[in-house]
Every structure is written in C-alpha cells, then in structure tokens.
Write an enzyme that holds these catalytic residues in place. Structure first.
Site, mmCIF file in Angstrom:
data_model
loop_
_atom_site.group_PDB
_atom_site.id
_atom_site.type_symbol
_atom_site.label_atom_id
_atom_site.label_comp_id
_atom_site.label_asym_id
_atom_site.label_seq_id
_atom_site.Cartn_x
_atom_site.Cartn_y
_atom_site.Cartn_z
ATOM 1 N N CYS A 25 99.269 49.665 -11.678
ATOM 2 C CA CYS A 25 99.079 51.094 -11.471
ATOM 3 C C CYS A 25 97.593 51.360 -11.306
ATOM 4 O O CYS A 25 97.002 52.084 -12.104
ATOM 5 C CB CYS A 25 99.618 51.888 -12.641
ATOM 6 S SG CYS A 25 101.291 51.469 -13.026
ATOM 7 N N HIS A 75 77.963 50.307 -23.350
ATOM 8 C CA HIS A 75 78.522 49.088 -23.907
ATOM 9 C C HIS A 75 79.000 48.211 -22.763
ATOM 10 O O HIS A 75 79.622 48.707 -21.827
ATOM 11 C CB HIS A 75 79.689 49.442 -24.835
ATOM 12 C CG HIS A 75 80.389 48.254 -25.383
ATOM 13 N ND1 HIS A 75 79.826 47.451 -26.340
ATOM 14 C CD2 HIS A 75 81.595 47.714 -25.094
ATOM 15 C CE1 HIS A 75 80.665 46.468 -26.615
ATOM 16 N NE2 HIS A 75 81.749 46.601 -25.867
HETATM 17 CO CO CO Z 1 78.356 47.796 -27.980
#
Ligand code: CO
Ligand code: CO
Ligand code: CO
Length: 345
Positions: free
Chosen positions: A15, A137
């Site tokens: 998807c 991150h």
């Molecule tokens: Co991190």
C-alpha cells in the site's frame, strides 16, 4: 554495478508503504482510548493531526508522516516529503513552527550527496513554511524512508477538524488528483515527462496559502487528501461529521496524463485498496467507468485540501483561493443530511 536510481529504493509493492486504512482502523479499535481534557483532537475521528491544548491561547498541532521515494531527484523528493508532512498542520488550521526529520536509508548503498540533497529539499520547504528543523533521527534500512514530525500552533478555539461539515456546505478541492498514478507510472518508466513535471509541482506546493485563505473566510471542516484518496478522506469527513457528501466527478480536477495512465492500469495498490474500502459506503452513478472510480480513489502524496464551507461563502472562498495563487481550486460537490455515505455522480 549499475548505479541505482532513487526510485529503486522505493518500498516494495504494497500500500505505497502505508498500512492499509482498513487494517489501521481494525488495529486502533482494540486499543485503550486516551482521555485528557486538553487533548482537543485525538485519534478517535481519524483526523489529520493531534491537537493538544497548552493553555487558553495556544494548542499544539502534532503530526508525523514518512514516505518512500516518489521522485527521482533527491532534492525534489525532500521537498515533496516536507510539503506532505506540513500538510496535516495546515489541514487543522494550524501554523507550523518546528519539526524533526525521520530518515532511514541503506547506509552503504547511497551516496552522501544524495542524502544531503533530500535533506536540503526539506530545509528549503521548511524555510518557505516559516518553520525550523530542530533535529532528527536516522536509522539503517533496506529502503529509503523520509519524512518529518511537525509541530504547529493554533488557537484552541480556531482548530478546524474534519468533523464539522454541515448540510448545505459546498466542497472545494484545492489540488488536482493523480499523483499516485503518475508516480507509479514513473517507477515503471511509463510516465511522460510532462505528467511527472506537473505532478512534482503539485506535490511540492505547500497547502499554506489555501490554509491562510480558508482560516480568513471561515470554514466548517477540512482535511488534506493523501493516502486514502479523495473518496477515502471524503468518507472520513462524512462519517466524522454525520453527513452525506455528493461528489460530481466531472468537476474534480485531475493532473494531465493521470486518467490515460490509469486506463493502462498504472495505479498503485493503495488506490485499489481505497476503492475496495469505500465501495460499501458509496453510491456510484452507473455510467461511471472503473477508471474514473479508481482515479477518484487514487492514493495521493502531498495532496490538496478538501474544504467544507457554508454555501453562502463558497464563491468567496473560491475567489480568494484563485486570487492568492491557488488556481487549481474547484468546487467538486456539496454536503447533505445523512450518516457517512458518499454519492458520486
Ligand atoms: Co535518535
Ligand atoms: Co492528513
Ligand atoms: Co498524514
């Protein structure tokens, strides 16, 4: 070894890398519900972003969205991912202020300059939005995944949810559909250049001006059209608002080339899943062929805003959208009394 292109690192078939909406609803339903007097918008109404009240004058708008490559140019992909992540803040009537990037990539297979270009694209869009990237991150992955968690602000009384649509409202869509089909065709090397160029321009465009105009005019409900497609997100709005919606397919704007490519069956699996999902809640006029139905369900990346505005202010909103540069905005239907059904003519 053949140099891989960015799109070779796109998610494997699925998807479009997203969990199917139907699965998601089933998963969320069995979790404990979260109550807090300051959580103005939680996950109950399948809205675009969470909204948390800090004090009487300020609430935070919180959202995160991550994509696989949908363009071959890394800078363009970064711009699209950023515009896509910002969109959910605009869809709540908020103003983005800060964000964190989330980036996964095959560390040994991708050049630094490619990753740098993706991030530079995101920085460019965030600057235009007036928001800062405060950090992020990264993680190792087989595919490239990139997006941002965005924090916006809004006055607690000025939050616009997807649950306020009223009978008599007019529905306005601000961007043309077809980005899912065109990027799928691009991955298969079957998309004409003009189609890709237009799709990229649409996906890079921020929903900022549309949001500013709609906040000024005053509207009842809004959502952005993304992975669940126009009909999926319309259904969410109809259900959350306790109304029915009539969509006139002939008035819905499409990207050039999208319908032709859909006719060649170049649509993403997400689009097919969306169609299957909305079918039981939707009455399609008999004369609508399968291609048209699928294009209306096409899973969008960085799509436009779907706005429900009181009928008497519809023309004013459309005028001001066009006047502020959102030339593709169009009236595509209206809201009727009901219980979460769609009528597509
Ligand atoms: Co991190
Ligand atoms: Co959204
Ligand atoms: Co989103």
């Amino acid at each position: 070894m053949r140099r891989k292109r960015l799109l070779d690192f796109a998610f494997a078939a699925g998807c479009a890398g997203k969990a199917c909406q139907a699965d998601l609803f089933a998963i969320l339903k069995k979790l404990p519900r979260i109550f807090s007097p300051d959580l103005i918008v939680g996950s109950d109404t399948a809205d675009d972003a969470g909204v948390y009240r800090l004090n009487r004058n300020t609430a935070l708008v919180l959202t995160v969205d991550v994509l696989g490559p949908v363009a071959d140019e890394p800078f363009t992909f970064g711009q699209i991912a950023a515009a896509n992540s910002l969109s959910d803040v605009y869809a709540m009537g908020g103003k983005p202020v800060a964000c964190l990037s989330v980036l996964g990539f095959p560390v040994n297979e991708i050049e630094h300059k490619t990753i740098r270009a993706i991030l530079a694209g995101a920085i460019e869009r965030m600057r235009t939005a007036g928001a800062v990237i405060a950090g992020g991150h990264t993680f190792k992955d087989m595919e490239i995944k990139f997006g941002l968690a965005v924090i916006g602000v809004v006055h607690p009384k000025k939050v616009i949810t997807n649950a306020g649509a009223c009978p008599g409202d007019v529905l306005i869509l601000t961007k043309p559909l077809g980005t899912g089909i065109i990027t799928t065709a691009l991955k298969a090397k079957k998309a004409p250049d003009f189609a890709v160029r237009n799709a990229n321009r649409t996906m890079i465009e921020l929903n900022r001006r549309s949001a500013e105009v709609m906040c000024r005019v005053g509207v009842n409900a809004v959502t952005d059209v993304t992975g669940f497609g126009l009909l999926g997100h319309s259904w969410e709005m109809a259900k959350a608002s306790g109304v029915n919606m009539v969509i006139q397919s002939a008035t819905v704007p499409f990207l050039p080339g999208a319908i032709e490519l859909a006719g060649k069956k170049l649509y993403p699996l997400g689009t097919v899943n969306n169609y299957r999902f909305v079918k039981p809640y939707t009455h399609f006029a008999r004369y609508l062929d399968t291609t048209t139905r699928l294009v209306l369900c096409d899973a969008q990346t960085s799509g436009g805003l779907l706005i429900a505005v009181p009928g008497k202010r519809g023309a004013q909103l459309l005028d001001q959208l066009h006047g502020s540069g959102v030339k593709t905005a169009a009236v595509i239907g209206w809201v009727e009394k009901g219980n979460g059904r769609l009528l597509v003519a």
